[in-house]
Each structure stands twice: as structure tokens, then as C-alpha cells.
Design a protein around this motif. Structure first.
Motif, PDB file in Angstrom:
ATOM      1  N   SER A 101     -12.695   0.089  -4.797  1.00  0.00           N
ATOM      2  CA  SER A 101     -12.266   1.486  -4.832  1.00  0.00           C
ATOM      3  C   SER A 101     -11.179   1.648  -5.860  1.00  0.00           C
ATOM      4  O   SER A 101     -10.656   0.683  -6.402  1.00  0.00           O
ATOM      5  CB  SER A 101     -11.744   1.906  -3.460  1.00  0.00           C
ATOM      6  OG  SER A 101     -10.548   1.231  -3.168  1.00  0.00           O
ATOM      7  N   SER A 102     -10.784   2.870  -6.143  1.00  0.00           N
ATOM      8  CA  SER A 102      -9.736   3.132  -7.129  1.00  0.00           C
ATOM      9  C   SER A 102      -8.411   2.547  -6.703  1.00  0.00           C
ATOM     10  O   SER A 102      -7.545   2.283  -7.525  1.00  0.00           O
ATOM     11  CB  SER A 102      -9.593   4.638  -7.350  1.00  0.00           C
ATOM     12  OG  SER A 102      -9.256   5.284  -6.129  1.00  0.00           O
ATOM     13  N   SER A 103      -8.208   2.302  -5.418  1.00  0.00           N
ATOM     14  CA  SER A 103      -6.950   1.757  -4.931  1.00  0.00           C
ATOM     15  C   SER A 103      -6.937   0.238  -4.983  1.00  0.00           C
ATOM     16  O   SER A 103      -5.923  -0.382  -4.696  1.00  0.00           O
ATOM     17  CB  SER A 103      -6.712   2.187  -3.477  1.00  0.00           C
ATOM     18  OG  SER A 103      -7.710   1.640  -2.643  1.00  0.00           O
ATOM     19  N   GLY A 129      -3.813 -11.026  -9.186  1.00  0.00           N
ATOM     20  CA  GLY A 129      -4.812 -11.464  -8.221  1.00  0.00           C
ATOM     21  C   GLY A 129      -6.217 -10.971  -8.474  1.00  0.00           C
ATOM     22  O   GLY A 129      -7.146 -11.338  -7.755  1.00  0.00           O
ATOM     23  N   ALA A 130      -6.416 -10.145  -9.507  1.00  0.00           N
ATOM     24  CA  ALA A 130      -7.762  -9.643  -9.797  1.00  0.00           C
ATOM     25  C   ALA A 130      -8.601 -10.746 -10.436  1.00  0.00           C
ATOM     26  O   ALA A 130      -8.092 -11.590 -11.161  1.00  0.00           O
ATOM     27  CB  ALA A 130      -7.689  -8.433 -10.718  1.00  0.00           C
ATOM     28  N   ALA A 187      -4.762  -9.093  -4.114  1.00  0.00           N
ATOM     29  CA  ALA A 187      -4.935  -8.540  -5.458  1.00  0.00           C
ATOM     30  C   ALA A 187      -4.291  -7.165  -5.564  1.00  0.00           C
ATOM     31  O   ALA A 187      -4.388  -6.341  -4.650  1.00  0.00           O
ATOM     32  CB  ALA A 187      -6.410  -8.451  -5.800  1.00  0.00           C
ATOM     33  N   GLY A 188      -3.607  -6.938  -6.666  1.00  0.00           N
ATOM     34  CA  GLY A 188      -2.958  -5.668  -6.906  1.00  0.00           C
ATOM     35  C   GLY A 188      -1.564  -5.561  -6.342  1.00  0.00           C
ATOM     36  O   GLY A 188      -0.899  -4.536  -6.523  1.00  0.00           O
ATOM     37  N   VAL A 189      -1.095  -6.608  -5.663  1.00  0.00           N
ATOM     38  CA  VAL A 189       0.241  -6.594  -5.059  1.00  0.00           C
ATOM     39  C   VAL A 189       1.140  -7.562  -5.826  1.00  0.00           C
ATOM     40  O   VAL A 189       0.785  -8.720  -6.036  1.00  0.00           O
ATOM     41  CB  VAL A 189       0.191  -6.996  -3.573  1.00  0.00           C
ATOM     42  CG1 VAL A 189       1.587  -6.951  -2.954  1.00  0.00           C
ATOM     43  CG2 VAL A 189      -0.759  -6.081  -2.809  1.00  0.00           C
TER      44      VAL A 189
END
Length: 334
Positions: free
Chosen positions: A25-27, A165-166, A135-137
Motif C-alpha cells: 500500500s502507499s503507507s 528495510g525495503a 520496513a519504512g521505520v
């Protein structure tokens, strides 16, 4: 969060065998669609280079890694950790008496930035936890959990994972096929180097270290713990493996892709975890990784292990998980 979708090429039918699928998702969250063999992951193999290269039992790029025919990753001696520290103001928990330090350490030829949080009210060296965000944090975004660990009496080292983390599995496969370091190998190595840095701190008891990861961080926590015997255990929150062991290698056209995927699937390493303990904490209503996926990974693990469940409709650590986390950490470090 967990890595992007994957597909394995097979030798029958149209030439493609869809194993599972995820959609980001976008988030940064992903929603999962059911699959025949796996409960949620889709593997996409893009052999762009078409290079017939076997990286088994060799050293490539910046990392001294080897890969067995079964897809089990290993690293040679890491050497003494190289790092710098600077005590900084704690903007993330301003009311806390903790000591917070900005750490920069070398890993795989790069500099990795981290935050070291040390409880201020301990008179003896503290147990240490390598804390891996999803991921993303960022390392800053994980300081809420780091502060909670400090209140329990545990120091933590939280670092910025590569690409936050991506995962780009297609690019990793391209690198792998030409003998370069897949980014996921670098991310695993970063955890091992973080353990070296943490054990070198005078405030930390090097005999009492563990690794804790949320979501995608939990995957790396399990792999790193299996590769580093000094770690007492791996705690995975809202995480699971990929299920590559359910695939039939004879039905997979790209054997090198299969070996790569095995090497980055936590389930490949579960038998190597003991005597270190696996702890999993998962919600029955996790919005990203189904409870069934986590339960499947846990069932494959050997003793010692423990699993706890909550009912929160969310993904990642929640307050309802705190009693289980505190209980298991006390057991790991007793």
C-alpha cells in the motif's frame, strides 16, 4: 514490512508458477492474497542478465559470504568492530533518564548509523538487544519500543536498515547471478556487525545479547541469530518465513533463483537456531501477515521456542504484547 512479491519460474504449463502474492500500500503495508503452496508470498524471478554463474563457496563484492548448494548462507570471520560514539540529547523520550548515543559502525564497506540506548539506573552491565524495525521505520521511529526495553532494564542498539528495510528481490537476484552482494546479505551482515558493536560496549554484558525484530526486521533477526551462536535468542514480532521449503526444486527452472530465495528465507535456518530460543508474538488479527503464516513458521521451528498471541487489529508491536515480551526477555537473560 515484508519484502515485495516473488514468482518462481517452473518447467511446466506456461512456464510460470505463481506461489503467493503481496501488494504494497502507499503507507508501506502489504495486503496478502492466498496461494496454493505459501500462505502469502509471491516470488518474482527476473533473470535479466541470463548469466550462468554459480556463487557457491566463494567470496564476492565486499562481503566474505558463502552459499551451500542447499541455499544456506554463511560468513567468515568478521574482525574487530570499527565504530564511533557520541552521546546525544534524547529527543525521543525526553523524560527518560536513559543515556542515548549516536553510533556509526562499519559494515560491508559502508557506514551504518545507529542509536544506542542504555538504562541509566543500572549498576552492572546490562543485557543488550539488537532492535530491528520493520520496513519504512527508521532508528528514530523505533525509539518508543527501545524506551520500553530500557524500562525493563535492557540496553538496545537500533540501526537504520538499508533502504529502510525495503527489499528489491529482482535486483538482488541480478547481483547474485554476477557474484555481487545481494542487499539482503548486506542487511543480514549489518545485524551481525551490530552484535559485535554492542558486545564491545563497557555498559553491556557481552554474554547476554539477543535480537528482536518487527515484521521484516523479524526475518533478519531469525537468520542472524542462527548465524551468530553468541545470541541468546531471536524475538520476532508480526513476522513469518517465506515457505520456500514447500517448493519442489525439480519443478523450478531457475535453480540459482531458488538457492537465493532459500538463503533469505528464515525458515531455512530454523534448525540451526538451537540452543538459541525462538520467540514469536503475533496477533490473530494482524493486518499484514496472517496468523496462519506465523503459526506455520513457528511449527517448523525446533525447541526451545515460544509463541504468544494477541487480538489487536494492527501490525507490529502493541501494548498488549508487553507482558509476553518482558517474560521472555527475563527467561532469555536469566
Amino acid at each position: 514490512m515484508l519484502f515485495s512479491g516473488r514468482v518462481l519460474l517452473s518447467k511446466n504449463g506456461s512456464g510460470k508458477k505463481v506461489i503467493g502474492k503481496t501488494k504494497r500500500s502507499s503507507s508501506g503495508a502489504r495486503t496478502f492474497k492466498p496461494a496454493i503452496f505459501l500462505l502469502g508470498f509471491l516470488m518474482i524471478v527476473v533473470g535479466v542478465f541470463g548469466v550462468l554463474y554459480n556463487p557457491s563457496n566463494s567470496t564476492y563484492g565486499n562481503l566474505p559470504w558463502e552459499l551451500s548448494e542447499a541455499g544456506i548462507l554463511s560468513f567468515s570471520e568478521r574482525g574487530e568492530p570499527v565504530f564511533t560514539l557520541q552521546e546525544i540529547k534524547d529527543f525521543y523520550s525526553p523524560e527518560s533518564p536513559d543515556i542515548l548515543k549516536l553510533v556509526s559502525f562499519e559494515s560491508g564497506g559502508d557506514k551504518v548509523e545507529a542509536l544506542l540506548r542504555i538504562p541509566a539506573d543500572t549498576s552492572s552491565p546490562s543485557p543488550g538487544i539488537i532492535l530491528l524495525p520493520g520496513a519504512g521505520v527508521s532508528k528514530e521511529g523505533e525509539q518508543g519500543l527501545a524506551s520500553e526495553l530500557s524500562r525493563m532494564g535492557y540496553a538496545s542498539l537500533t540501526f537504520d536498515q538499508r533502504n529502510q528495510g525495503a527489499i528489491n528481490i529482482e535486483r538482488d537476484l541480478e547481483l547474485f547471478k554476477v557474484g555481487l552482494d545481494p542487499v539482503e546479505y548486506l542487511m543480514i551482515y549489518d545485524v551481525l556487525k551490530a552484535a559485535d558493536v554492542l558486545s564491545a560496549q563497557p555498559e553491556i554484558d557481552p554474554e547476554r545479547l539477543a535480537v528482536l525484530g518487527e515484521s521484516n526486521g523479524g526475518r533478519f533477526a531469525i537468520i542472524a541469530c542462527a548465524l551468530e551462536p553468541s545470541l541468546k535468542g531471536a524475538i520476532g514480532i508480526s513476522t513469518s518465513g517465506d515457505g520456500t521449503e514447500e517448493l519442489d526444486p525439480s519443478q523450478i527452472a531457475d535453480s540459482e533463483a531458488y538457492r537465493l530465495y532459500c538463503s533469505i528465507d528464515p525458515e531455512t535456518y530454523l534448525s540451526a537456531l538451537p540452543p538459541s530460543k525462538l520467540v514469536m508474538i503475533h496477533s490473530f488479527n494482524d493486518t499484514v501477515i496472517s496468523h496462519e503464516q506465523a503459526l506455520r513458521t513457528f511449527a517448523l521451528a525446533e525447541e526451545p521456542k515460544a509463541m504468544y498471541n494477541t487480538t489487536d487489529e494492527t501490525h507490529g508491536y502493541t501494548a498488549s504484547m508487553q507482558p509476553y515480551l518482558e517474560k521472555e526477555l527475563s527467561l532469555l537473560f536469566k
